[in-house]
Design a protein around this motif. Structure first.
Motif, PDB file in Angstrom:
ATOM      1  N   ARG A 110      -0.277 -11.865   3.379  1.00  0.00           N
ATOM      2  CA  ARG A 110      -0.698 -11.024   2.654  1.00  0.00           C
ATOM      3  C   ARG A 110      -1.412 -12.119   1.407  1.00  0.00           C
ATOM      4  NH1 ARG A 110       1.429  -5.165   3.173  1.00  0.00           N
ATOM      5  NH2 ARG A 110       1.370  -4.588   5.025  1.00  0.00           N
ATOM      6  N   PRO A 140     -13.547  -7.274  -1.739  1.00  0.00           N
ATOM      7  CA  PRO A 140     -13.570  -6.230  -1.068  1.00  0.00           C
ATOM      8  C   PRO A 140     -12.271  -5.428  -0.145  1.00  0.00           C
ATOM      9  CG  PRO A 140     -15.809  -6.933   0.012  1.00  0.00           C
ATOM     10  CD  PRO A 140     -14.699  -7.847  -0.909  1.00  0.00           C
ATOM     11  N   VAL A 141     -11.733  -3.650  -0.818  1.00  0.00           N
ATOM     12  CA  VAL A 141     -10.650  -3.642  -0.286  1.00  0.00           C
ATOM     13  C   VAL A 141     -10.287  -2.726   0.406  1.00  0.00           C
ATOM     14  CG1 VAL A 141      -8.715  -2.450  -1.321  1.00  0.00           C
ATOM     15  CG2 VAL A 141      -9.526  -3.901  -2.204  1.00  0.00           C
ATOM     16  N   ALA A 142     -10.556  -1.890   1.520  1.00  0.00           N
ATOM     17  CA  ALA A 142     -10.601  -1.404   2.795  1.00  0.00           C
ATOM     18  C   ALA A 142     -10.379   0.200   2.184  1.00  0.00           C
ATOM     19  CB  ALA A 142      -9.307  -1.985   4.008  1.00  0.00           C
ATOM     20  N   ARG A 143     -10.824   0.983   2.687  1.00  0.00           N
ATOM     21  CA  ARG A 143     -11.114   2.427   2.061  1.00  0.00           C
ATOM     22  C   ARG A 143      -9.267   2.231   2.984  1.00  0.00           C
ATOM     23  NH1 ARG A 143     -14.196   6.543  -0.117  1.00  0.00           N
ATOM     24  NH2 ARG A 143     -13.259   8.190   0.100  1.00  0.00           N
ATOM     25  N   PRO A 144      -7.982   2.965   1.638  1.00  0.00           N
ATOM     26  CA  PRO A 144      -7.338   3.134   2.433  1.00  0.00           C
ATOM     27  C   PRO A 144      -6.859   4.848   3.058  1.00  0.00           C
ATOM     28  CG  PRO A 144      -6.765   3.286  -0.085  1.00  0.00           C
ATOM     29  CD  PRO A 144      -8.374   3.307   0.662  1.00  0.00           C
ATOM     30  N   ALA A 145      -6.572   4.856   3.928  1.00  0.00           N
ATOM     31  CA  ALA A 145      -6.431   6.200   5.268  1.00  0.00           C
ATOM     32  C   ALA A 145      -5.862   7.454   4.267  1.00  0.00           C
ATOM     33  CB  ALA A 145      -5.623   5.746   6.650  1.00  0.00           C
ATOM     34  N   ALA A 179      -2.001  -0.212   0.184  1.00  0.00           N
ATOM     35  CA  ALA A 179      -3.635   0.374  -0.356  1.00  0.00           C
ATOM     36  C   ALA A 179      -3.966   0.441  -0.757  1.00  0.00           C
ATOM     37  CB  ALA A 179      -3.271   1.021   1.253  1.00  0.00           C
ATOM     38  N   TRP A 216      -6.586  -0.103  -3.918  1.00  0.00           N
ATOM     39  CA  TRP A 216      -8.064   0.675  -3.843  1.00  0.00           C
ATOM     40  C   TRP A 216      -8.114   1.264  -5.388  1.00  0.00           C
ATOM     41  CZ3 TRP A 216     -12.456   1.038  -1.061  1.00  0.00           C
ATOM     42  CH2 TRP A 216     -12.571   1.915  -1.788  1.00  0.00           C
TER      43      TRP A 216
END
Length: 120
Positions: free
Chosen positions: A3, A36-41, A103, A107
């Motif tokens: 990471r 960009p950061v992925a939208r957390p679940a 995450a 975000w």
């Protein structure tokens, strides 16, 4: 698992502790620079109080957008351990896995944050 954002954040973390109030924290800048950061679940757990983008619409609830990622991770860990006391936050934090915490912190750190004035 490799990471790059986490490694870069760990390298820059000591500098974040020395940052003054007028200088953006290096860890937050590193997160923003990583793309960009992925939208957390699990974002839905936080949105009701802290908003999708980290700008709270509830008086007395802190804005999370633009906060330092490591600070956010530590705060959630402190709610889990009982070091910080707030029943709703303790309950939510205890439902998160370490990957969820990472995450969510990434975000909110990547969001632009509260610009001043009154929240929308």
């Amino acid at each position: 698992m490799f990471r790059p954002t986490l490694i870069l954040g760990l390298v820059l973390a000591p500098l974040a502790a020395c940052a003054d109030g007028n200088t953006p924290a290096p860890a937050a800048a590193a997160t923003a620079a990583a793309g960009p950061v992925a939208r957390p679940a699990k974002l839905g757990l936080c949105m009701a109080c802290h908003g999708d983008n980290g700008v709270s619409r509830t008086p007395g609830t802190p804005h999370l957008g633009g906060q330092d990622r490591l600070y956010l991770e530590r705060a959630l860990a402190d709610y889990r351990s009982g070091k910080r006391q707030h029943v709703p936050m303790t309950s939510l934090a205890n439902s998160l896995q370490p990957a969820d915490i990472e995450a969510l912190a990434a975000w909110y750190a990547a969001q632009p944050g509260f610009a001043g004035g009154s929240a929308p």
